[in-house]
Design a protein around this motif. Sequence first.
Motif, PDB file in Angstrom:
ATOM      1  N   ASP A 380       0.815  -1.233   0.000  1.00 18.02           N
ATOM      2  CA  ASP A 380       0.000   0.000   0.000  1.00 18.02           C
ATOM      3  C   ASP A 380       0.846   1.278   0.000  1.00 18.02           C
ATOM      4  O   ASP A 380       0.434   2.305   0.551  1.00 18.02           O
ATOM      5  N   ALA A 381       2.012   1.221  -0.623  1.00 22.30           N
ATOM      6  CA  ALA A 381       2.899   2.385  -0.600  1.00 22.30           C
ATOM      7  C   ALA A 381       2.291   3.604  -1.274  1.00 22.30           C
ATOM      8  O   ALA A 381       2.660   4.744  -0.959  1.00 22.30           O
ATOM      9  N   ASP A 382       1.337   3.388  -2.193  1.00 17.92           N
ATOM     10  CA  ASP A 382       0.740   4.507  -2.930  1.00 17.92           C
ATOM     11  C   ASP A 382      -0.574   4.993  -2.322  1.00 17.92           C
ATOM     12  O   ASP A 382      -1.183   5.930  -2.855  1.00 17.92           O
ATOM     13  N   HIS A 383      -1.013   4.356  -1.254  1.00 19.85           N
ATOM     14  CA  HIS A 383      -2.272   4.772  -0.647  1.00 19.85           C
ATOM     15  C   HIS A 383      -2.108   6.167  -0.060  1.00 19.85           C
ATOM     16  O   HIS A 383      -1.088   6.499   0.564  1.00 19.85           O
ATOM     17  N   GLN A 384      -3.111   7.012  -0.225  1.00 21.97           N
ATOM     18  CA  GLN A 384      -2.994   8.401   0.210  1.00 21.97           C
ATOM     19  C   GLN A 384      -2.758   8.523   1.716  1.00 21.97           C
ATOM     20  O   GLN A 384      -2.030   9.424   2.169  1.00 21.97           O
ATOM     21  N   ASP A 385      -3.354   7.631   2.516  1.00 18.09           N
ATOM     22  CA  ASP A 385      -3.131   7.683   3.956  1.00 18.09           C
ATOM     23  C   ASP A 385      -1.684   7.305   4.305  1.00 18.09           C
ATOM     24  O   ASP A 385      -1.088   7.876   5.229  1.00 18.09           O
ATOM     25  N   VAL A 386      -1.137   6.335   3.579  1.00 17.43           N
ATOM     26  CA  VAL A 386       0.248   5.921   3.808  1.00 17.43           C
ATOM     27  C   VAL A 386       1.209   7.044   3.435  1.00 17.43           C
ATOM     28  O   VAL A 386       2.168   7.339   4.161  1.00 17.43           O
ATOM     29  N   ILE A 387       0.949   7.694   2.317  1.00 16.09           N
ATOM     30  CA  ILE A 387       1.797   8.810   1.885  1.00 16.09           C
ATOM     31  C   ILE A 387       1.719   9.952   2.894  1.00 16.09           C
ATOM     32  O   ILE A 387       2.735  10.562   3.266  1.00 16.09           O
ATOM     33  N   ALA A 388       0.512  10.250   3.367  1.00 17.40           N
ATOM     34  CA  ALA A 388       0.356  11.293   4.391  1.00 17.40           C
ATOM     35  C   ALA A 388       1.064  10.886   5.679  1.00 17.40           C
ATOM     36  O   ALA A 388       1.723  11.712   6.335  1.00 17.40           O
ATOM     37  N   GLY A 389       0.940   9.614   6.054  1.00 19.13           N
ATOM     38  CA  GLY A 389       1.592   9.123   7.269  1.00 19.13           C
ATOM     39  C   GLY A 389       3.102   9.179   7.173  1.00 19.13           C
ATOM     40  O   GLY A 389       3.787   9.421   8.172  1.00 19.13           O
ATOM     41  N   ARG A 390       3.632   8.970   5.970  1.00 20.52           N
ATOM     42  CA  ARG A 390       5.076   9.072   5.756  1.00 20.52           C
ATOM     43  C   ARG A 390       5.567  10.482   6.088  1.00 20.52           C
ATOM     44  O   ARG A 390       6.580  10.669   6.772  1.00 20.52           O
ATOM     45  N   SER A 391       4.857  11.484   5.602  1.00 22.78           N
ATOM     46  CA  SER A 391       5.238  12.868   5.900  1.00 22.78           C
ATOM     47  C   SER A 391       5.179  13.136   7.400  1.00 22.78           C
ATOM     48  O   SER A 391       6.081  13.761   7.980  1.00 22.78           O
ATOM     49  N   LEU A 392       4.137  12.643   8.059  1.00 23.93           N
ATOM     50  CA  LEU A 392       3.991  12.845   9.496  1.00 23.93           C
ATOM     51  C   LEU A 392       5.093  12.128  10.278  1.00 23.93           C
ATOM     52  O   LEU A 392       5.532  12.607  11.325  1.00 23.93           O
ATOM     53  N   PHE A 393       5.546  10.978   9.783  1.00 30.52           N
ATOM     54  CA  PHE A 393       6.635  10.227  10.412  1.00 30.52           C
ATOM     55  C   PHE A 393       7.893  11.089  10.477  1.00 30.52           C
ATOM     56  O   PHE A 393       8.540  11.187  11.517  1.00 30.52           O
ATOM     57  N   TYR A 394       8.217  11.724   9.362  1.00 31.00           N
ATOM     58  CA  TYR A 394       9.390  12.603   9.336  1.00 31.00           C
ATOM     59  C   TYR A 394       9.143  13.867  10.160  1.00 31.00           C
ATOM     60  O   TYR A 394       9.996  14.293  10.949  1.00 31.00           O
ATOM     61  N   GLN A 395       8.001  14.488   9.985  1.00 31.78           N
ATOM     62  CA  GLN A 395       7.716  15.753  10.656  1.00 31.78           C
ATOM     63  C   GLN A 395       7.636  15.605  12.165  1.00 31.78           C
ATOM     64  O   GLN A 395       7.936  16.540  12.911  1.00 31.78           O
ATOM     65  N   SER A 396       7.243  14.416  12.634  1.00 32.39           N
ATOM     66  CA  SER A 396       7.143  14.181  14.073  1.00 32.39           C
ATOM     67  C   SER A 396       8.492  13.854  14.704  1.00 32.39           C
ATOM     68  O   SER A 396       8.591  13.765  15.929  1.00 32.39           O
ATOM     69  N   GLY A 397       9.516  13.663  13.897  1.00 33.13           N
ATOM     70  CA  GLY A 397      10.844  13.386  14.425  1.00 33.13           C
ATOM     71  C   GLY A 397      11.171  11.917  14.588  1.00 33.13           C
ATOM     72  O   GLY A 397      12.210  11.573  15.163  1.00 33.13           O
ATOM     73  N   CYS A 398      10.318  11.031  14.086  1.00 33.85           N
ATOM     74  CA  CYS A 398      10.556   9.586  14.246  1.00 33.85           C
ATOM     75  C   CYS A 398      11.849   9.132  13.576  1.00 33.85           C
ATOM     76  O   CYS A 398      12.521   8.216  14.052  1.00 33.85           O
ATOM     77  N   ALA A 399      12.180   9.798  12.453  1.00 31.57           N
ATOM     78  CA  ALA A 399      13.374   9.405  11.708  1.00 31.57           C
ATOM     79  C   ALA A 399      14.662   9.801  12.415  1.00 31.57           C
ATOM     80  O   ALA A 399      15.752   9.426  11.987  1.00 31.57           O
ATOM     81  N   GLY A 400      14.546  10.540  13.532  1.00 32.42           N
ATOM     82  CA  GLY A 400      15.733  10.896  14.295  1.00 32.42           C
ATOM     83  C   GLY A 400      16.448   9.689  14.866  1.00 32.42           C
ATOM     84  O   GLY A 400      17.668   9.703  15.039  1.00 32.42           O
ATOM     85  N   CYS A 401      15.715   8.625  15.184  1.00 36.43           N
ATOM     86  CA  CYS A 401      16.293   7.355  15.642  1.00 36.43           C
ATOM     87  C   CYS A 401      16.055   6.253  14.617  1.00 36.43           C
ATOM     88  O   CYS A 401      16.931   5.423  14.367  1.00 36.43           O
ATOM     89  N   HIS A 402      14.848   6.238  14.056  1.00 41.48           N
ATOM     90  CA  HIS A 402      14.508   5.221  13.056  1.00 41.48           C
ATOM     91  C   HIS A 402      15.038   5.684  11.695  1.00 41.48           C
ATOM     92  O   HIS A 402      14.273   6.044  10.800  1.00 41.48           O
ATOM     93  N   GLN A 403      16.382   5.667  11.587  1.00 40.25           N
ATOM     94  CA  GLN A 403      17.057   6.070  10.359  1.00 40.25           C
ATOM     95  C   GLN A 403      16.489   5.281   9.183  1.00 40.25           C
ATOM     96  O   GLN A 403      16.548   4.050   9.161  1.00 40.25           O
ATOM     97  N   PRO A 404      15.923   5.961   8.186  1.00 42.12           N
ATOM     98  CA  PRO A 404      15.219   5.230   7.129  1.00 42.12           C
ATOM     99  C   PRO A 404      16.088   4.289   6.309  1.00 42.12           C
ATOM    100  O   PRO A 404      15.749   3.122   6.134  1.00 42.12           O
ATOM    101  N   SER A 405      17.221   4.763   5.780  1.00 44.82           N
ATOM    102  CA  SER A 405      17.905   3.952   4.776  1.00 44.82           C
ATOM    103  C   SER A 405      19.418   3.941   4.933  1.00 44.82           C
ATOM    104  O   SER A 405      20.013   4.833   5.549  1.00 44.82           O
ATOM    105  N   PHE A 406      20.007   2.919   4.354  1.00 40.36           N
ATOM    106  CA  PHE A 406      21.453   2.754   4.236  1.00 40.36           C
ATOM    107  C   PHE A 406      21.733   2.135   2.869  1.00 40.36           C
ATOM    108  O   PHE A 406      20.829   1.617   2.200  1.00 40.36           O
ATOM    109  N   VAL A 407      23.004   2.117   2.505  1.00 39.65           N
ATOM    110  CA  VAL A 407      23.477   1.317   1.375  1.00 39.65           C
ATOM    111  C   VAL A 407      24.461   0.309   1.939  1.00 39.65           C
ATOM    112  O   VAL A 407      25.409   0.686   2.647  1.00 39.65           O
TER     113      VAL A 407
END
Length: 516
Positions: A380-407
């Motif tokens: 469901d990566a393209d679902h509008q609620d998921v896309i909105a939730g993705r923005s909120l995840f970053y804006q809420s500061g969750c990515a400060g510890c839950h580092q999204p990606s690596f190579v």
Amino acid sequence: MTNNHQPMNALSMLSQPGFTRLAFVFSAVLSLSACQPAAPSANTAKAATQSAVPALSDSERLPGGIGSSAIMPFASYEKPVTNLPVNAKADFFAGKALAHQPWVKAPTATTARDGLGPLYNARTCLACHINGGRGSVPADNNSPLFNAFLRLSLPGSDPVAGVIPEPVYGDQLQSQSTALSHQLRSSQNDLLRPDEVAPEAYVYLNWQTRWFTYPDGQQIELRWPEADIRNLGYGPLHEHTLFSLRVAPPIHGMGLLELIDQADIDALADEHDRNQDGISGRVNQVWDVEQQKTVPGRFGLKANRPTMAMVVAGAFANDVGISNPLFPAQPCTSAQSICLQQATGNDKQGNDQQGTELPQKLLQLVINFNRNLAVPQRRDADHQDVIAGRSLFYQSGCAGCHQPSFVTGESREFPHLSKQIIWPYSDLLLHDMGEELADHRPDYAANGREWRTPPLWGLGLSQQVNGSTTLLHDGRARSVEEAIVWHGGEALGARQAFVNLPADERKALIRFVQSL
């Protein structure tokens, strides 16, 4: 609403023979803020400021890189990476068979799989990680722990072991034994023969609950466990024993995490919070039994294991009681004389010419099975609620510890795992998660309030994989929402940002996490 629970390391030890009660509880009395959101400090608030939301990348659909697995026809964390070389598939499935293989008491005619215990927590590696997923905890006091166990130690730390083991019971309470009376579930004091090994104890959980109220008036019930230790088999525990309830984590994607360059993890660490964002993740420093030196840790709930080899070999030794080249000792302390006298598979005519129950070549098969477990594709990566939730995840500061990606780095031995863009949503660092989640049990450099950031990839499939919905180290959270509300310490800013969202936006953020 006042919380009058005792400190986590202050045990309520009942005097009745064979029964001990201890409480995994908060070590500070909570004021009215236990029921209403507390105002974060200036620093923790910075962690939840309006962070830039990166553009959506096509690679996010494949969290485990090009080897990410489909969830059809069924969801599982035991599928091999889809780009596993053909010549490695036979070994993968051989390792899978060994991980599922039930071990038996020695001596038997089946010398390739004897040596169980004498003390253990499960007969197989995957008895706790069902379908490769996380364990579960009993919902009531009627069933003993099985997919979870208790860590034990005394105050302080050790540079090699990480902890100071409880002198009689060691560093892990083992609730199973090869004794016939235990198999029949008799009391240690009932039908136990003089030559039989008593299980160390039986562990049950009592759940305590309280309500949490959002600013908009919505309420959710939170719970936390109090563990009942019954029928201690070897006398009372040391009066200063520290306890930590641990639920078995999922095991997919670990081979990819192992290939992240340590320099990339180090770059995220900020032990002294020099950037003043309220987040000060740090690297645990642990003992590597193969290199015989202290190295950075990245695996385990407190990042107390440095390599896949030590994760798997340690599980065989501590959880199943199977000796191996990395951990050749039996799971008996010096105080457990009958346990030490039991027959084992450690004979050169039996399982291994080196005198261990699991030889190196078979251990390596299980290590590589774990290493090549695929991460499921996003849903469901393209679902509008998921896309909105993705923005909120970053804006809420969750990515400060839950580092999204690596190579992932380069590997000649495992080229199919190399140079993959992966999305684990973890920095693999230790973070202070606050007093409510503290176990007050140090492990190497990790203190009693610190936990490694758990990866989020595949989290939304947990219930489909094996029915488990438990989250956090002790399984107290029954949903993503509960897990977020339990966050404190360095994560307090992000938690408060989530709490202050309107209900529909909270649901959107949760749906994003469940899509990972």
